[in-house]
Motif scaffolding. Structure first.
Motif: not given
Length: 189
Positions: A121-136
């Motif tokens: 689960x993630x909040x809208x204002x943190x999803x971009x950072x979570x996606x980037x870190x997950x891809x890395x």
């Protein structure tokens, strides 16, 4: 909840139960249950106890010998998993990633060993950072992002973690459920 109960013609007292009042509220609720009251723990979004308060209440009821009867309801977690297009035979629900970057990265490193689909689960204002870190950290795995699942404006976005990150709208709103596929070498046939 009040709107639904009113629509069904049910008038009953509602009490708020959350992480800030749970410790002091639980003993009174247990006393009422022991006295024969019938109570329901409901959630306006999702299923109680699943990334939602209520664990202390259920544990206390069980310890007090009070029957606990779960009634499954809408769950963004299961809706996301089923609608993701990713393997569903094995999955890990990991809740919300930590807010701070270092803690989030450690959290994702721990999840890298998961052999099934991972649901977050993630909040809208943190999803971009979570996606980037997950891809890395996890590699550019297949993923699905569900927004407002089980609600009127439900939508899915599917692709790799990098693709989802690239097409993510800066103005994304609502509750987000992210499913991350397993490493390719363990995908089911």
């Amino acid at each position: 909840t009040r709107r639904l109960l009113s629509h069904l013609g049910i008038s009953t007292r509602l009490e708020s139960h959350h992480e800030h009042n749970e410790a002091r509220a639980v003993p009174g609720v247990i006393d009422r249950l022991r006295d024969g009251a019938t109570l329901a723990l409901v959630s306006d979004a999702g299923t109680p106890l699943v990334a939602d308060p209520g664990y202390r209440l259920v544990r206390s009821a069980i310890d007090a010998g009070v029957p606990v009867v779960p009634i499954p309801g809408a769950s963004a977690i299961l809706a996301a998993l089923v609608g993701s297009g990713l393997p569903t035979d094995r999955f890990t629900f990991a809740g919300y990633p930590p807010r701070k970057d270092g803690a989030r990265r450690r959290f994702l490193c721990e999840l890298s060993a998961a052999t099934g689909t991972t649901v977050l689960l993630e909040s809208p204002h943190r999803i971009a950072a979570t996606l980037a870190a997950a891809a890395e950290i996890l590699g550019d795995r297949d993923a699905a992002l569900g927004r407002e699942l089980t609600k009127m404006h439900e939508e899915f976005h599917r692709g790799t973690l990098t693709e989802l990150s690239a097409k993510l709208d800066d103005n994304i709103r609502g509750e987000i459920t992210l499913c991350i596929g397993p490493p390719e070498n363990v995908l089911s046939p």
